[in-house]
Design an enzyme around this catalytic site. Sequence first.
Site, PDB file in Angstrom:
ATOM      1  N   GLY A  56       9.192  36.012  21.777  1.00 51.60           N
ATOM      2  CA  GLY A  56       8.422  36.224  22.916  1.00 51.60           C
ATOM      3  C   GLY A  56       7.269  37.126  22.756  1.00 51.60           C
ATOM      4  O   GLY A  56       6.568  37.133  21.581  1.00 51.60           O
ATOM      5  N   ASP A  68       8.145  55.133  31.397  1.00 46.29           N
ATOM      6  CA  ASP A  68       6.881  54.724  30.810  1.00 46.29           C
ATOM      7  C   ASP A  68       6.746  53.164  30.823  1.00 46.29           C
ATOM      8  O   ASP A  68       7.269  52.700  29.684  1.00 46.29           O
ATOM      9  CB  ASP A  68       7.140  55.058  29.142  1.00 46.29           C
ATOM     10  CG  ASP A  68       6.183  54.908  28.061  1.00 46.29           C
ATOM     11  OD1 ASP A  68       4.811  54.378  28.669  1.00 46.29           O
ATOM     12  OD2 ASP A  68       6.048  54.928  26.858  1.00 46.29           O
ATOM     13  N   PHE A  71      17.801  42.703  16.322  1.00 44.25           N
ATOM     14  CA  PHE A  71      17.034  43.636  16.383  1.00 44.25           C
ATOM     15  C   PHE A  71      18.188  45.157  16.080  1.00 44.25           C
ATOM     16  O   PHE A  71      19.148  45.037  17.018  1.00 44.25           O
ATOM     17  CB  PHE A  71      16.387  43.855  17.570  1.00 44.25           C
ATOM     18  CG  PHE A  71      15.808  45.228  17.885  1.00 44.25           C
ATOM     19  CD1 PHE A  71      14.516  45.476  17.138  1.00 44.25           C
ATOM     20  CD2 PHE A  71      16.326  46.346  18.696  1.00 44.25           C
ATOM     21  CE1 PHE A  71      13.941  46.754  17.220  1.00 44.25           C
ATOM     22  CE2 PHE A  71      15.712  47.575  18.881  1.00 44.25           C
ATOM     23  CZ  PHE A  71      14.442  47.725  18.244  1.00 44.25           C
ATOM     24  N   HIS A  88      20.236  40.786  20.402  1.00 44.87           N
ATOM     25  CA  HIS A  88      19.566  39.457  19.932  1.00 44.87           C
ATOM     26  C   HIS A  88      18.022  39.798  19.785  1.00 44.87           C
ATOM     27  O   HIS A  88      17.499  40.499  20.546  1.00 44.87           O
ATOM     28  CB  HIS A  88      19.508  38.604  21.186  1.00 44.87           C
ATOM     29  CG  HIS A  88      21.075  37.968  21.150  1.00 44.87           C
ATOM     30  ND1 HIS A  88      21.896  37.342  20.041  1.00 44.87           N
ATOM     31  CD2 HIS A  88      22.076  37.678  22.004  1.00 44.87           C
ATOM     32  CE1 HIS A  88      22.675  36.780  20.240  1.00 44.87           C
ATOM     33  NE2 HIS A  88      23.178  37.134  21.625  1.00 44.87           N
ATOM     34  N   TRP A  89      17.348  39.349  18.771  1.00 46.91           N
ATOM     35  CA  TRP A  89      16.107  39.229  18.599  1.00 46.91           C
ATOM     36  C   TRP A  89      15.374  38.224  19.024  1.00 46.91           C
ATOM     37  O   TRP A  89      15.824  36.913  18.657  1.00 46.91           O
ATOM     38  CB  TRP A  89      15.960  39.678  17.072  1.00 46.91           C
ATOM     39  CG  TRP A  89      14.344  39.399  16.774  1.00 46.91           C
ATOM     40  CD1 TRP A  89      13.269  39.314  17.373  1.00 46.91           C
ATOM     41  CD2 TRP A  89      13.927  39.116  15.221  1.00 46.91           C
ATOM     42  NE1 TRP A  89      12.135  39.033  16.729  1.00 46.91           N
ATOM     43  CE2 TRP A  89      12.432  38.897  15.447  1.00 46.91           C
ATOM     44  CE3 TRP A  89      14.417  38.685  14.103  1.00 46.91           C
ATOM     45  CZ2 TRP A  89      11.619  38.630  14.294  1.00 46.91           C
ATOM     46  CZ3 TRP A  89      13.677  38.600  12.940  1.00 46.91           C
ATOM     47  CH2 TRP A  89      12.311  38.423  12.929  1.00 46.91           C
TER      48      TRP A  89
END
Length: 266
Positions: free
Chosen positions: A76, A164, A35, A72-73
């Site tokens: 999930g 948020d 990512f 790391h992508w």
Amino acid sequence: MNWLEYVLGNEWIISPAGGATGDAYYAQHDDRKLFLKRNSSPFLAVLSAEGIVPKLVWTRRLENGDVITAQHWLNGRELKPIDMSGNNVAELLHKIHHSQELLNMLKRLGKIPLTPEEIIQDLKNALLTFDHLTNMPEIEQAIKMLEDDLEQVQYNDLVVCHCDINHNNWLLTDSNQLFLIDWDGAMIADPAIDIGMLLYWYISEDKWIEWLKGYGIEPSEHLFRRMKWYVLSQTIMQICWYTTKNSDKEIKHWIQYLHHLLNKPS
């Protein structure tokens, strides 16, 4: 996406990851998945080291000064609203609010603590753009309530708040690791900002005390007053935000929610 090809080479399959800035991407090459984001805050490195976001793999600076980060992508899913009552959410939020490393880093980055006084001023500034909102009875009543309670919501033990904690900012991996992502709005503030949003939006009131004990805090009248104060202010800000987007459905929803808050016993 020239900067991506410059950083990765042309053998990677790259796709946009969405988001408000359009500067986030997914990249895959064989079994490797990343990512990538342009100009993430240096705060990301500490979040990664603390295990709060997926691991930071590398950081590179381009000739134009832009900084590219790769994490790391992970496979999930986002949490669903019903998942927010889980102990894993309470435990991770407790870890964030009690991390001295996160707090030290935000201070080094020059973050100034967010105070209730500043929040009221920000709300008033936002409302100046919309005369019809300023004159709305619910808005007037809410602002007066916030001002009247200023002294009662002062709190000195400020921490790092995400600000948020919507369910779609929580990532549960296939290996059952939980992360809280999208830290662009992080502030040094009263933890009641995060706690209030989570409890009011996702947890039935009869389970608040149980959740708070799982988080590791003793329920008190002062905490509940602060929670409501911040949820009230966040609701007004949501109305302002969706007004800028002309999202009538969302505006109506948040005005109704504001009416509910104003008529809810403290």
